[in-house]
Design an enzyme around this catalytic site. Structure first.
Site, PDB file in Angstrom:
ATOM      1  N   SER A   1      32.162 -25.039  28.710  1.00  0.00           N
ATOM      2  CA  SER A   1      33.437 -24.498  28.266  1.00  0.00           C
ATOM      3  C   SER A   1      34.545 -25.073  29.122  1.00  0.00           C
ATOM      4  O   SER A   1      34.304 -25.624  30.192  1.00  0.00           O
ATOM      5  CB  SER A   1      33.423 -22.974  28.362  1.00  0.00           C
ATOM      6  OG  SER A   1      33.739 -22.592  29.679  1.00  0.00           O
ATOM      7  N   LYS A   2      35.755 -24.929  28.597  1.00  0.00           N
ATOM      8  CA  LYS A   2      36.889 -25.421  29.360  1.00  0.00           C
ATOM      9  C   LYS A   2      36.929 -24.706  30.704  1.00  0.00           C
ATOM     10  O   LYS A   2      37.465 -25.199  31.673  1.00  0.00           O
ATOM     11  CB  LYS A   2      38.184 -25.182  28.577  1.00  0.00           C
ATOM     12  CG  LYS A   2      38.223 -25.986  27.296  1.00  0.00           C
ATOM     13  CD  LYS A   2      39.548 -25.897  26.581  1.00  0.00           C
ATOM     14  CE  LYS A   2      39.456 -26.713  25.281  1.00  0.00           C
ATOM     15  NZ  LYS A   2      40.672 -26.685  24.500  1.00  0.00           N
ATOM     16  N   ARG A   3      36.344 -23.524  30.708  1.00  0.00           N
ATOM     17  CA  ARG A   3      36.349 -22.749  31.953  1.00  0.00           C
ATOM     18  C   ARG A   3      35.334 -23.273  32.968  1.00  0.00           C
ATOM     19  O   ARG A   3      35.364 -22.876  34.113  1.00  0.00           O
ATOM     20  CB  ARG A   3      36.105 -21.271  31.651  1.00  0.00           C
ATOM     21  CG  ARG A   3      37.412 -20.524  31.434  1.00  0.00           C
ATOM     22  CD  ARG A   3      37.168 -19.115  30.938  1.00  0.00           C
ATOM     23  NE  ARG A   3      37.752 -18.942  29.619  1.00  0.00           N
ATOM     24  CZ  ARG A   3      37.078 -18.835  28.501  1.00  0.00           C
ATOM     25  NH1 ARG A   3      35.759 -18.856  28.518  1.00  0.00           N
ATOM     26  NH2 ARG A   3      37.685 -18.689  27.361  1.00  0.00           N
ATOM     27  N   ASP A   4      34.438 -24.156  32.529  1.00  0.00           N
ATOM     28  CA  ASP A   4      33.491 -24.729  33.490  1.00  0.00           C
ATOM     29  C   ASP A   4      34.207 -25.506  34.578  1.00  0.00           C
ATOM     30  O   ASP A   4      33.580 -26.021  35.502  1.00  0.00           O
ATOM     31  CB  ASP A   4      32.463 -25.638  32.787  1.00  0.00           C
ATOM     32  CG  ASP A   4      31.257 -24.848  32.327  1.00  0.00           C
ATOM     33  OD1 ASP A   4      31.036 -23.760  32.885  1.00  0.00           O
ATOM     34  OD2 ASP A   4      30.551 -25.301  31.405  1.00  0.00           O
ATOM     35  N   GLY A   5      35.501 -25.597  34.451  1.00  0.00           N
ATOM     36  CA  GLY A   5      36.292 -26.149  35.555  1.00  0.00           C
ATOM     37  C   GLY A   5      36.499 -27.631  35.441  1.00  0.00           C
ATOM     38  O   GLY A   5      37.561 -28.101  35.079  1.00  0.00           O
TER      39      GLY A   5
END
Ligand code: GLU
Length: 488
Positions: A252-256
């Protein structure tokens, strides 16, 4: 038929690996078929879209070497290529759909819709719009308007219809229209929704193949219904599989760390990132692992795009990147490595001299076998730059305490001082001469000199260390070593 494809990012953030892969597959497909590749900006989410993101996305595409022959900045006859500049066009088609009864105004309030949702959930049914405003009379509409309600436009989903999608990755995918519920195609502020605008644009821009991420597969039936309502032919679809992280979860985009330009900042080479993402879902026919862009263009086909999820494996990216680092001539890496050296306080001036360039190229040559990305050069600066030397570990000190050490270092120092230029081949000769002249084994010369110059028993090639340290630093480091040994 001339192939026409597009990449249509929403400019709500930087370009991520998943988006870059969609862009790349479209680009490769178009380039391989001598088709057209369009860049279109889907900026109908007014709150989250920005021109900065748009610029950043284009910068990332350019960095990857992905170019487009029509669209934003490139121009073309189907523009404008930013959805917010095409509102009149959508309006025209909305009117057509309304006129022939395929779309209608809906005045339901948020609260009414929420109530409907809750009721459906309680009854164990899929929450969807049940069509309350489907058949409003002129009076009912007027009454709502008089209340000040602003309508949305909903698409009238045909009852009981199978929607068949022919997808080159997934073959035939069948959806039932009954589960869908009339969906909004234009919001109350007049802005079209994604599922609607995308179809109008794809039609008007002559898109022949829609290649995009699997996450859009569930949107596709909604889009196909609109093509059909407008009497337009449906393009070919290819929904490429999700990218999972190594734990098997969706990246996810949240995986950094998934923004493309973050990889640039870390010292990954664009050829490596392109090679890596091409293999996220596409498998080449043979065993080849490394592909230039031209080879990808020649080899790519939608038939070899896999249905199963791709796995984002950083080790693989590192492996590919280290290959490209080794392949690239040292001189070409100088500019790319410089920012990392500057981070460490080296070369603070605006521009670097020829001599400094040569030094940096030599430095890269000495460490390029050891690194996965260019930022890792920072770990090796200490071997080559300045006179900082940590006191060696006991094991290394013991080696330095050999009886022959003073003779080795003295001879080394005197040879260093008289050798011009002191480059790596010259350093190699010096080391050989010392071995010969003192009748010692290689390791009894190399190891103590290595430790004396670096404080370490292992590291990059000694001849390169000597050449890059240079006479002054060598003298400085030798004095430090003597004082560690209590010899001075
Ligand atoms: N704007 C959509 C996105 O960024 C495009 C999807 C599509 O290619 O249709 O996900």
């Amino acid at each position: 038929m001339a192939i026409k494809v597009r990449f249509a990012p929403s400019p709500t953030g930087p370009l991520h690996i998943g988006g870059a892969r969609s862009a790349l597959f479209n680009y490769l497909f178009a380039a391989g078929e001598e088709g057209t590749f369009i860049l279109r900006i889907e900026d109908t989410d007014l709150d989250r879209s920005s021109r900065e993101s748009e610029q950043e996305i284009m910068e990332a595409l350019r960095w990857l070497g992905i170019s487009w022959n029509e669209g934003i900045e490139a121009g073309g006859e189907n523009g404008p290529y930013r959805q917010t500049e095409r509102l009149n066009t959508y309006q025209e088609y909305t009117q057509k759909l309304m006129d022939n009864g395929k779309a209608y105004h809906c005045y339901c309030s948020e609260e009414e819709l929420e109530q409907e949702r809750q009721d459906l959930i309680q009854r164990g049914e899929t929450p969807r719009y049940l069509g309350r405003c489907r058949q409003l009379t002129a009076e009912q509409r007027k009454a709502f308007e008089d209340e000040g309600r602003k309508p949305v436009v909903r698409f009238r989903v045909p009852d009981n219809q199978q929607i068949i999608i022919h997808d080159s990755v997934r073959d035939k995918v069948v959806f039932e229209s009954d589960g869908i519920g009339d969906y909004i195609i234009v919001k109350s502020d007049g802005i079209p929704t994604y599922n609607y605008a995308v179809v109008i644009d794809d039609v008007l821009m002559g898109i022949t193949h829609v290649i995009r991420g699997e996450e859009h597969l569930s949107n596709t039936p909604r889009q196909v219904l609109i093509y059909e309502a407008l009497g337009m032919s449906v393009p070919g679809f290819a929904h490429i599989s999700l990218i999972l992280n190594t734990e098997g979860r969706k990246m996810s985009k949240r995986d950094g760390d998934t923004a493309v330009l973050d990889y640039a900042k870390k010292g990954y080479l664009p050829q490596a990132v392109v090679n890596f993402i091409a293999l996220l879902g596409w498998s080449p026919a043979g065993e080849q692992e490394f592909f230039s862009m031209d080879e990808l263009i020649k080899g790519f086909s939608l038939e070899r795009v896999s249905k199963s999820p791709a796995v984002f494996d950083l080790h693989k990216l590192n492996h590919i990147n280290s290959y490209y680092i080794k392949q690239t001539p040292d001189e070409e890496l100088v500019e790319l490595v410089l920012p990392f050296l500057k981070e460490k306080g080296m070369f603070p001036e605006e521009s670097i001299s020829e001599e400094e360039k040569t030094w940096i190229a030599g430095f890269i040559g000495a460490v390029k076998e050891k690194i996965n990305n260019l930022s890792e050069v920072k770990d090796y600066i200490g071997y080559f730059w300045g006179t900082d030397l940590e006191e060696p570990e006991q094991e290394a000190i013991t080696i330095l305490q050999a009886e022959t050490l003073p003779a080795v270092l003295e001879l080394f120092q005197s040879k260093i001082l008289t050798t011009v230029p002191l480059d790596a081949p010259a350093a190699k000769v010096i080391l050989k001469e010392i071995t010969k002249e003192l009748s010692l084994k290689g390791k009894d010369v190399f190891m103590p000199i290595r430790i004396a110059l670096t404080g370490q028993m292992h590291g990059p090639d000694l001849d390169k260390i000597i050449a890059l340290q240079g006479k002054d630093n060598i003298s400085g480091r030798l004095s430090k070593t003597y004082s560690f040994l209590g010899l001075e």
